[in-house]
Design an enzyme around this catalytic site. Structure first.
Site, short mmCIF file in Angstrom:
data_model
loop_
_atom_site.label_atom_id
_atom_site.label_comp_id
_atom_site.label_asym_id
_atom_site.label_seq_id
_atom_site.Cartn_x
_atom_site.Cartn_y
_atom_site.Cartn_z
CB SER E 95 11.19 -43.60 -8.93
OG SER E 95 12.50 -43.17 -9.13
CE LYS E 138 13.57 -40.85 -5.79
NZ LYS E 138 12.41 -41.65 -6.26
CA LIG Z 1 14.61 -44.21 -10.20
#
Ligand SMILES: [Ca+2]
Ligand SMILES: [Ca+2]
Ligand SMILES: [Ca+2]
Ligand SMILES: [Ca+2]
Ligand SMILES: [Ca+2]
Ligand SMILES: [Ca+2]
Ligand SMILES: [Ca+2]
Ligand SMILES: [Ca+2]
Ligand SMILES: [Ca+2]
Ligand SMILES: [Ca+2]
Ligand SMILES: [Ca+2]
Ligand SMILES: [Ca+2]
Lengths: 219, 219, 219, 219, 219, 219
Positions: E95, E138
């Protein structure tokens, strides 16, 4: 039998001292220099620490070669092989460091190593000699093998107290704190320093004078 | 069946002797030299120790090539492949060292190896022959395979006492302490030394005369 | 289904014979030669022994290329890829050695391989063919796949006794002791030897005449 | 969501079909060609077999590049990167082989790949398409993703019997036995073969005419 | 404490977002470009997937460099080092892909990255942004760290529904489907495309016009 | 005994501080620069994290060399060896990062490091100093070893509260947030920045002005 010292002073062969659970032991270390491109190989079932020891010895020598009379160009045009027989016996530890330097200085200068000397001590990149373990057992092994002189780390001098007096009388015990002293004792003659004029680098530097030189590092 | 010696003297093929838990065994070792860049490859399911043995043999030969009539330039313009059939059988140990040197000298000089000779012994970087294990079992295997002469380490001579007299009568047993002696026995003719003039290095050295030379190392 | 032989004679594709716990099996081995720098790659989930087998086949061929009409320069200007489909099936063992040599000779000479031939045998660096296991099972697999001729190691001839007579009648069984014989049978025409004048090495050699040549090695 | 096919025909992006324990799945495979030295990199948590599949696809393409209109010099002056998103999902198996060839042909010719086509099949070094597993599950996944045409191995045609008729009606099913057919279907236009004059090798060959040429290999 | 964003916009430093079992976390990613030969190094205890992510980001950038105003020659004359402190903490996952591209574009163009932006998203070789996990955690981490804007994959837009409205109000949430959009938001000014005239390849091609060019690939 | 600081200020030797389960410890770190090709080697039984730390220190220094008075060409014409004795003791962790930078700056400028200073702190690629663990134990070890000044991460200042006042009185505690400050304290004189005129790249760039320069990166 194997384990006896050589019959004559030879180039590139040096006697180290190992310490295992069954006692001390003689360790022959040898090296050759052949035409090549500056590679270093080490064999003899060596563990990671002993391989790093070869690497440190080599970097030390490269950074101080002029003081041993070795031309820097000698490194880049040769390969080096350090071997520790007996090939089937695993070996490890940093205490062969000063022996690694000694065999390399010998093979690069062509000056033989005294056959009746043995040595033990870790090496740093500046040539300082660090203490090791098992001094007593190592000295006994040296004695059995007919060794006359043993270089050992000055920081291990405290271990001499517990030594039987028979060892102290039979062996010439030389405490060392820098590998320079080892080379002085071990080689049949002292290497003479050389000077070297580097081809100046043609790049443009302004400001600070560029002064670092491999051969002028203090140690 | 495989295991019998060759029918004629050949270049680069030599008979070694292995010792396993099921007894001694014949070990054929072969090598080729092809155009290349100085690389050495070893195959035949070899363990680390036997691979290091090839490496030591190669470095020894490189450092002493002139005495075997081999030009240093021959190394840098060829690749070398040492193979030990049968490829599915794992092999290890340092005792094939002198056989490794022998196959390489043969393939680089073009001089065939006597087909009725076998050999066993660890090699050092100076060509010294170190003792090995399982001599009795190895000699029995040599006998079964029709071998006439066996080179073995001088330091193993003490093991001859326990040998049946039948072996001692049937085999020409040659104790050796340096691989030079092995080459003398094993090749159909002795390689003749050559001289070599190195291109002088054009660097500036002052002080100590730069004397080390690969071909003048004592051994 | 896969496992049937090809419909026409092709360059670089050869039929090997594998032996697993579930019986014998056809093994197609193929290679290509592409512009490159002399690298050899082998794929198809090959074990270490089979990869070393490719390596031995390649070194053999390199050392004897002139006798197969292959210019030495062809090696250094190409890369070689040996692949054994089916890519998900693990394969190992030395018995595909002679098939490896055959596919490489074919791809380097451009001469097709007969599509109705199969082969099994370990290869040495001198081209000698060593015995293999599972001959009976392999021959049955060859028969099922429509193969007409099978090259197998001469040292396996003793295994023919236990073969059903139906196999002996249906297959042309060719015992071989050197890979030269295999090439003679497997390629649609025999490669013609070439001569090659090496650029002389301009170095200074005195004493022994430097005679070894890759193309003149006895075998 | 990810898994849907692209909205336009693109260069270097191709749809493969994977088969896992939870059913079939769409697999996007992409590659780029950048200035470099002929290196190939593959990423996307690929297993050994899939990495070898990339390698085989690349060697096949290199050996047959002229028939796809690709100049041999294009290989040596570029690096290639094959990537299979999603990067955290492990992938393996040989069945993406023909997709690997397709993405590489596309990226090297600049010809886009039809966005409504998917493909599955192992590749050999001669471009032959070998059978794969899980055809039914793969076709269902293709259908769900809006794929119109699927290339699959001709040797898998027998698996069509067990397919629901709904799949057979909704998908254009194209059995292929050589990757050439795949390229014909998958790219928006057919690459045109080129001719290439190699710089002649200036070496001395006598005897057999040296005829092998990478671009004239039969397949 | 560490984890706070920088005090000024800097070249080559970008804020990523990690998702671990203990929640979301800020991930600083930095890179430098130094004189070299085109090598890429990544450190910071990165797992295989994150290392492949660096590799994919680099290949993407190389294949599209002109559109970011980066001369192709910049790659071959420099080495690149991507580091993710804190060095003792293991990191993995794909990611950080778009953050990898962003740091590299910044360091190669010399354009600083806005210090109040964070980003998460897997990258493909064509610059497409693939969905990631843990968006909610996140974003909470970003909020705590004082981030103002977060780029996230458009395919994750469905996850916004379950977000507390406080996050949606406090953060500028930017869904992206291509890394081009990320660069537009993250750098303090937009890189301007350049044109580049390649030295024409002097080889002989007949037939098909050789049209593929790294800088003209559709995406 | 080993662990005492050196008797004089030396080039390339710096004192780090380690934290193990048995308390804090002095860690000597040394490096040499020898003629070579830009390779970096690190030894002393270092774990992956400490090796990456050397790598990050080196990349930082390369990207900022002019501000330390180091010519970029110095890197490409030398090899570097960082060694952490005692060679048999495993070491790991990122906290030696600023010590790594310090030893490298010293060895490349020839300026000695003050022998009575110690340091601990992770390094980033921009020279920022990140916090470390075990500050208290490390300071106690520094005190025992006769250290006068300790550089530590500014982000660790909160840990000073729990320190015994005896430590705070006996040690000169210097919180640092960038390695530039460390160099200022640790070297016996400050390196002077130099300017450098790069040979302009002769390639054709149109459009955006190519402005990134290794020596002008903000930090
Ligand atoms: Ca990551
Ligand atoms: Ca012994
Ligand atoms: Ca030791
Ligand atoms: Ca046998
Ligand atoms: Ca042996
Ligand atoms: Ca099969
Ligand atoms: Ca086999
Ligand atoms: Ca998916
Ligand atoms: Ca697959
Ligand atoms: Ca943290
Ligand atoms: Ca200590
Ligand atoms: Ca540490």
């Amino acid at each position: 039998h194997y384990g006896e010292t050589e019959l004559e002073d030879m180039v590139g062969i040096v006697t180290g001292l190992a310490w295992t659970e069954v006692g001390g032991e003689i360790l022959t270390i040898e090296s050759v220099m052949v035409p090549g491109k500056g590679n270093v190989k080490s064999t003899g079932k060596l563990g990671d620490v002993m391989q790093e020891s070869v690497s440190a010895a080599f970097s030390y020598l490269k950074s101080r070669c002029l003081s041993y009379g070795i031309a820097p160009t000698l490194f880049e045009k040769h390969d080096f092989h350090v071997h520790v027989p007996e090939g089937a016996t695993p070996k490890d530890g940093p205490s062969a460091g000063i022996a690694m330097v000694t065999t390399l200085v010998s093979v690069m200068t062509g000056i033989p190593i005294r056959r009746d000397i043995a040595m033990t001590g870790e090496i740093t990149l500046r040539g300082r000699v660090l203490p090791i373990g098992g001094l007593k057992e190592k000295l006994l092994a040296a004695l059995r093998a007919g060794i006359k002189t043993v270089c050992f780390p000055k920081e291990n001098e405290k271990d001499l107290k517990e030594l039987p007096s028979t060892i102290k009388k039979s062996l010439n015990l030389v405490p060392v704190s820098h590998v320079d002293e080892v080379i002085g004792y071990a080689l049949v003659r002292k290497p003479q320093p050389i000077e070297w004029e580097e081809t100046p680098v043609g790049d443009t530097v302004s400001g600070q004078k560029q002064s670092p030189s491999e051969s002028s590092l203090p140690h």
